[in-house]
Write an enzyme that holds these catalytic residues in place. Structure first.
Site, PDB file in Angstrom:
ATOM      1  N   SER A   1     -11.241   2.202  38.464  1.00  0.00           N
ATOM      2  CA  SER A   1     -10.879   1.160  39.432  1.00  0.00           C
ATOM      3  C   SER A   1     -12.141   0.677  40.121  1.00  0.00           C
ATOM      4  O   SER A   1     -13.188   1.313  40.034  1.00  0.00           O
ATOM      5  CB  SER A   1      -9.922   1.715  40.487  1.00  0.00           C
ATOM      6  OG  SER A   1     -10.638   2.476  41.447  1.00  0.00           O
ATOM      7  N   ASP A   2     -12.061  -0.435  40.817  1.00  0.00           N
ATOM      8  CA  ASP A   2     -13.154  -0.794  41.710  1.00  0.00           C
ATOM      9  C   ASP A   2     -12.963   0.012  43.002  1.00  0.00           C
ATOM     10  O   ASP A   2     -11.974   0.732  43.188  1.00  0.00           O
ATOM     11  CB  ASP A   2     -13.198  -2.308  41.965  1.00  0.00           C
ATOM     12  CG  ASP A   2     -14.580  -2.753  42.450  1.00  0.00           C
ATOM     13  OD1 ASP A   2     -15.369  -1.894  42.883  1.00  0.00           O
ATOM     14  OD2 ASP A   2     -14.876  -3.960  42.411  1.00  0.00           O
ATOM     15  N   PHE A   3     -13.897  -0.121  43.884  1.00  0.00           N
ATOM     16  CA  PHE A   3     -13.980   0.652  45.132  1.00  0.00           C
ATOM     17  C   PHE A   3     -12.695   0.482  45.961  1.00  0.00           C
ATOM     18  O   PHE A   3     -12.436  -0.610  46.470  1.00  0.00           O
ATOM     19  CB  PHE A   3     -15.178   0.121  45.913  1.00  0.00           C
ATOM     20  CG  PHE A   3     -15.768   1.044  46.924  1.00  0.00           C
ATOM     21  CD1 PHE A   3     -16.989   1.663  46.691  1.00  0.00           C
ATOM     22  CD2 PHE A   3     -15.140   1.276  48.132  1.00  0.00           C
ATOM     23  CE1 PHE A   3     -17.563   2.502  47.641  1.00  0.00           C
ATOM     24  CE2 PHE A   3     -15.709   2.111  49.080  1.00  0.00           C
ATOM     25  CZ  PHE A   3     -16.921   2.723  48.835  1.00  0.00           C
TER      26      PHE A   3
ATOM     27  N   GLY B   1      -9.874   0.139  44.863  1.00  0.00           N
ATOM     28  CA  GLY B   1      -9.011  -0.845  44.203  1.00  0.00           C
ATOM     29  C   GLY B   1      -7.569  -0.379  44.099  1.00  0.00           C
ATOM     30  O   GLY B   1      -6.634  -1.194  44.123  1.00  0.00           O
TER      31      GLY B   1
END
Ligand code: NOJ
Length: 753
Positions: free
Chosen positions: A276-278, A280
């Site tokens: 995932s992104d940060f 996310g």
């Protein structure tokens, strides 16, 4: 312990999937549910802030087997210590993977990606990634969150600086080059690291250019105009994928099964892991998708394998499994993908593979790397205007360098350079003085702050990138600059954006030069002396006034650690600029989104016209950009012959050869990016007025002519039709070749049935 385990099992570091499968089967058979979930957890070290969250008790989590990897921890000694903790203190001794945002270099910094794309030089792109990987791996890093492959047509969006511009074909070429550079042949070398293509998908198309905002587009547009670079990365064997923050069709990418499984894995055959992104995953709570447990289960079931910072997998998956919301098989699959990545990196064979304490001194920020970075920086600069050949400047007399960006070291590398040595890179005047020695008298005055509004300047100079705001009044600063400029033969104005005016969470609605800087420029021009604008920017700016009034404009983006030397090289003619824009520069913000590969519409405006009632146009500005995609000047000039086709007719399965003769008609050697565009004149769906389908960067000596030939095949004519089938359709095509997307030679051919 891990080493013992490997030896006991007789595991060699061969990437044979049979060996790997057996190894991972055995390992997983001994893992508890909690340890499997632990592999899916990616906390941030907290040392380098890249988002809102900070993690605590990392060491405890590592020893309990609750961490799969860490990111943005700098320093091989520290990484070695943390790895030791995982190997020696956790029950199974599974090695950690260490990630970092190595976006355009590590300590030797290359141009920001948007600038790098303007080189159109795939060898240079690959070389920069190779050096980035060498330096990062020497410092303990095994995984980079790069390349960023989001197409964007909206320069209000701050992250255009991190991407490759507006064209999917060029971005796909860059994706391949970067992945080769990072991963090498198979990630097995100790200087080869895993790449992560991001942000999947469509992150570059947020409403109104505001970061993290809603994205909504047709599948047709997605596949024809945005997806190609991501797909190219998968085909190039990228090891990992980062899901984007935005939603797609009303479902956040982080929980979008269609995207993360159906397209990515089933359609494209991706076999690495998805991170995932940060935060996310937890952000899906704010998206309105449910509580943390619900969104974490949604993410895993959609095909997400690793949770960056949210703590959603670690905190809730066990309960979801107990409640039957997630199956053990799905968890196993995600865990396996992460273990496979570690295996392919060779971490099971040697968890300290990237932890040779002697490497940094030998391999980071070396003179050789810096030399390459200097060359590539100069290749990324785009000469936007050069009236009466004001440039190159002569190496004599007095040059006054003015502007808030002229004497700042930390601003040089540009956004997203987390490992940068901010105080060690020369500022523009320092670099210039070093390059020119005593041939030129270089004098300096600041002239203005970045922006008159101090609070805005603070927002635009975060993360240690202060421009050291001057407390004197605007008038005092200006007066000093004008007094200093009075002795000048030439004025070089170093103006534009600070590095943190682009990048994450740095969207803007005005794209002019900031107020005080424009005023400074006006006053400098009034002196009547020749003025060269050296423009720092991480995005296309609206330079309509500057184009009208300033005789020479050199766009240097953010060129990295060696940018100052490269600026001197180009300004004083040791290097002839050859960069070409990869993003359209609009005349004003109201024209956005403005891009070269647009559709014709049913009411196109006749070429060269400004306005016509009931045609697609504006009352107050024409439709044309200020500087088109592909544009950039040189200190020499190039002439293109008419196009020669090997045949006016092409049959499916055949190649058509398309040739032009390019001549360097000036007095200097120079490089030209020869660009090939195609237009499908009649389609089963509407087709763009032109699309880039090839390019060739040729170096020509003064007076030299060269034949440049492209081969067109049916693959290049394919597009996604209404039913999203990837097809070509017989009929007529225009082929266009030239030095930018506006000034093109044209020919026509027919594709038969
Ligand atoms: C958030 C950014 O969107 C992403 O590009 C980056 O890789 C992560 N933070 C990690 O720093």
């Amino acid at each position: 312990m891990c080493l013992l385990l490997c030896t006991c099992l007789g595991i060699q570091a061969q990437h044979k999937s049979g060996d790997m499968d057996r190894f991972i089967d055995d390992l997983m058979s001994r893992m508890t549910l909690e340890e499997k979930i632990g592999q899916l957890n990616l906390p941030v070290t907290g040392e380098i802030v890249t988002g809102q969250a900070q993690s605590s008790d990392i060491a405890g989590k590592i020893t309990r087997g609750e961490v799969g990897g860490l990111f943005n921890l700098k320093g091989v000694g520290r990484i070695r210590d943390v790895q030791k903790l995982a190997i020696e203190k956790s029950r199974l001794g599974i090695p950690l993977i260490f990630g970092m945002d190595v976006i355009h270099g590590y300590e030797t910094i290359f141009p920001i990606p948007l600038g790098m794309s303007c080189t159109w030089d795939m060898k240079a792109v690959e070389e920069s990634a190779r050096i980035g990987a060498t330096e990062a791996s020497a410092d303990g890093i095994s995984w980079t969150f790069s390349p960023m492959l989001d197409i964007s047509r909206d320069p209000r969006w701050g992250r255009v600086s991190e991407g490759n511009g507006e064209d999917p074909y060029l971005a796909a070429e860059i994706a391949r080059a970067m992945i080769r550079g990072y991963q090498g042949t198979d990630m097995s070398g100790n200087d080869e690291i895993m790449a992560c293509m991001k942000h999947f998908a469509l992150y570059g198309a947020p409403d109104a250019g505001r970061d993290y905002n809603t994205v909504d587009m047709s599948r047709n547009r997605m596949f024809n105009e945005y997806m190609l670079p991501y797909q190219a990365a998968v085909e190039a064997g990228v090891g990992s994928v980062m899901a984007s923050f935005n939603e797609i069709d009303g479902l956040p990418a982080s929980g979008n099964k269609w995207l993360l499984t159906d397209v990515l894995r089933t359609q494209w055959g991706f076999d690495g892991f998805v991170v995932s992104d940060f935060t996310g995953i937890s952000e899906m709570v704010d998206h309105g998708m449910g509580d943390l447990q619900t969104v974490s289960a949604l993410a895993l079931n959609a095909g997400m394998d690793m949770d960056m910072v949210s703590n959603g997998f670690l905190g809730t998956l066990k309960q979801s499994i107990e409640e039957g919301k997630v199956s053990v098989e799905t968890l196993d699959q995600a865990c396996r993908r992460i273990l496979e990545a570690k295996y392919k990196l060779g971490l099971f064979e040697d968890p300290y593979k990237y932890c040779d304490l002697t490497r940094p001194a030998r391999q980071i920020f070396t003179p050789e790397h810096r030399q390459v970075a200097r060359r590539i920086a100069s290749e990324s600069f785009v000469l936007l205007k050069n009236k009466d050949n004001l440039l190159p400047l002569q190496k004599k007399g007095t040059v006054t360098v003015v502007g808030p960006l002229a004497n700042t070291r930390s601003n040089m590398p540009g956004t997203w350079s987390v490992a940068a040595r901010l105080d060690d890179y020369p500022s523009v005047i320092e670099g210039m003085k070093e390059v020119l020695g005593n041939q030129v008298n270089v004098v300096y005055a600041k002239g203005s702050n970045l922006i008159s509004d101090a609070a805005y300047e603070q927002r635009a100079t975060m993360f240690g990138r202060s421009l050291h705001r001057d407390n004197r009044s605007n008038e005092e600063l200006l007066r000093e600059a004008l007094v200093t400029a009075a002795q000048a033969d030439v004025i070089v104005a170093a103006l534009g954006e600070s590095s943190e005016m682009t990048g994450e969470s740095s969207s803007r609605t005005h794209l002019d030069l900031p107020d005080v800087q424009r005023h400074l420029l006006e006053e400098l021009l009034k002196t009547g002396k020749p003025v060269v604008l050296v423009l720092f920017t991480g995005r296309p700016l609206t330079l309509t006034w500057e184009e009208e009034h300033v005789p020479a404009i050199l766009n240097v983006w953010f060129g990295g650690s060696e940018a100052a030397y490269a600026i001197a090289d180009v300004l004083f003619g040791d290097v002839n600029p050859s960069g070409k824009l990869t993003a359209t520069f609009p005349k004003n913000v109201g024209q956005i989104p403005l891009y070269y590969n647009h559709k014709n519409t049913g009411r196109p405006l006749e070429e060269g016209k400004w306005f016509e009632k009931f045609r697609t146009s504006y009352l107050d500005v024409d439709n044309d950009p200020l500087y088109p995609f592909g544009y950039g000047l040189s200190y020499t000039s190039f002439d293109y012959s008419d196009i020669r086709l090997s045949s006016p007719v092409m049959s499916p399965g055949d190649d058509l050869q398309v040739t032009v003769t390019v001549t360097n008609t000036g007095k200097r050697d120079g490089a030209e990016v020869v660009q090939l565009y195609l237009r499908d004149l009649v389609g089963s769906i509407t087709r763009p007025v032109k699309e880039l389908k090839g390019f060739d960067k040729v170096v020509l000596q003064a007076g030299e002519s060269r034949e440049v030939t492209f081969r067109i095949n049916t693959e290049m004519l394919k597009f996604y039709n209404y039913d999203l089938e990837f097809v070509y359709e017989p009929g007529e095509f225009d082929v266009m070749i030239g030095g930018n997307s506006r000034d093109l030679k044209k020919a026509r051919f027919t594709l038969t049935h």
